[in-house]
Design an enzyme around this catalytic site. Structure first.
Site, mmCIF file in Angstrom:
data_model
loop_
_atom_site.group_PDB
_atom_site.id
_atom_site.type_symbol
_atom_site.label_atom_id
_atom_site.label_comp_id
_atom_site.label_asym_id
_atom_site.label_seq_id
_atom_site.Cartn_x
_atom_site.Cartn_y
_atom_site.Cartn_z
ATOM 1 N N PRO A 233 10.238 -31.336 -21.881
ATOM 2 C CA PRO A 233 11.427 -31.083 -21.421
ATOM 3 C C PRO A 233 12.258 -30.071 -22.531
ATOM 4 C CG PRO A 233 10.841 -33.191 -20.581
ATOM 5 C CD PRO A 233 10.140 -32.975 -21.824
ATOM 6 N N GLU A 234 12.424 -28.951 -22.113
ATOM 7 C CA GLU A 234 13.348 -27.948 -22.644
ATOM 8 C C GLU A 234 14.178 -27.343 -21.509
ATOM 9 O OE1 GLU A 234 11.796 -25.400 -25.817
ATOM 10 O OE2 GLU A 234 9.836 -26.144 -25.122
ATOM 11 N N LYS B 98 19.537 -29.418 -22.262
ATOM 12 C CA LYS B 98 18.637 -30.227 -21.877
ATOM 13 C C LYS B 98 19.135 -31.574 -21.144
ATOM 14 C CE LYS B 98 15.940 -29.129 -26.032
ATOM 15 N NZ LYS B 98 15.386 -29.574 -27.188
ATOM 16 N N ARG C 132 8.882 -29.489 -37.596
ATOM 17 C CA ARG C 132 8.123 -29.403 -36.341
ATOM 18 C C ARG C 132 7.030 -28.495 -36.507
ATOM 19 N NH1 ARG C 132 10.484 -33.526 -34.014
ATOM 20 N NH2 ARG C 132 9.056 -33.100 -32.158
#
Length: 262
Positions: free
Chosen positions: A2-3, A59, A249
């Site tokens: 989910p972005e 978000k 990341r």
DNA sequence: CAGATTGTTCTCAT
DNA sequence: TATGAGAACAATCT
């Protein structure tokens, strides 16, 4: 997953499935997803309420009702699904809102985020969203340039920092930087005006297409469609893609299309 | 079995 | 004060 585009999709699910309907029952199958509210309090606050038009910020999904607002954050694995009452339960259905013929289910494998209750839909929403930057889709070019040019860290870190602008995650940041031809490790405040302009345009284009698809689409013509290949190549120049770590990341970029210097 | 994972947040170091 | 690295969170998957 989910972005911003995924959450926008959940907003549409909420809008078509639940808007105008009455919450008949609140089933909490796993209280671990509740934040700052007990099972009893959530049930009492929501039971009998009707869903109004939902909203989104970055978000975050805001499930407004004629009373309190239920706020959802999906972490990495959350989803919002609309089912018919009686559809077989999924083991990761953590909270189910029964609406009559339909059910709204907050489904999440890992429980990294979850549900918040804003009993006062103005004050509490503001408190919970405190510190979020402007929504990435609502940022105009000038404001975007201004924001980024004040950041001394890496441009990817700035793009994914929700307090700078809200909505971009790891996949989107890499995709946008690739399209704009900018190395993720570039310092944000050293990008020139043309580069910032490109970054803003590509952000908007990428977001629009992704919102239409309900996620960052893993098309082969996109970086996102190649990043999980064992030997990924750039859809633009066909050269090998590089992998590394930026801002903690996993990061993928094309060393040729995204040059190092300026 | 070790290591990785699309999210956030906190601590500690720079 | 601002950044960045790394860990922690939870539950898988490779």
């Amino acid at each position: 997953m989910p972005e911003l585009p995924d959450v926008e999709g959940f907003r549409e699910v909420l809008d078509s499935c639940a808007r105008g309907k009455r919450i008949e029952r609140v089933e909490v199958h796993d209280a671990g997803v509740l934040h700052g509210v007990t099972v009893a309090r959530l049930g009492r606050a929501l039971q009998g309420r009707r869903f109004a038009e939902p909203a989104r910020h970055g978000k975050w999904l805001l499930a407004r009702t004629d009373g309190p607002t239920l706020m959802m954050h999906f972490g990495m694995t959350g989803q919002l699904v609309c089912c018919r009452a009686g559809d077989p339960p999924d083991p990761h259905d953590r909270v189910v809102l029964a609406l009559g013929r339909e059910e709204l289910r907050f489904r999440d494998q890992r429980k990294l985020q979850g549900l918040w209750l804003a009993e006062d839909p103005d004050a509490d929403v503001a408190r919970i969203l405190h510190g979020q930057g402007p929504d990435a889709l609502s940022l105009d070019r000038a404001a975007f340039k201004d924001l980024l040019s004040r950041r001394r860290g890496r441009v990817k870190a700035a793009l994914t920092d929700q307090s700078v602008l809200a909505g971009l995650g790891n996949l989107l940041a890499d995709e946008i930087l690739w399209r704009a031809g900018l190395r993720p490790t570039r310092r944000a405040d050293r990008l020139d005006d043309a580069e910032l302009g490109r970054l803003h345009s590509e952000m908007r284009r990428t977001l629009r297409s992704s919102v239409r698809a309900g996620r960052v689409p893993p098309r082969r013509s996109w970086l996102t469609g190649r990043r999980d290949d064992s030997d990924p190549t750039c859809p633009r120049c066909d050269g090998p893609l590089s992998r590394g770590r930026v801002g903690g990341r996993g990061t993928v970029w094309c060393p040729r299309c995204q040059p190092d210097g300026s």
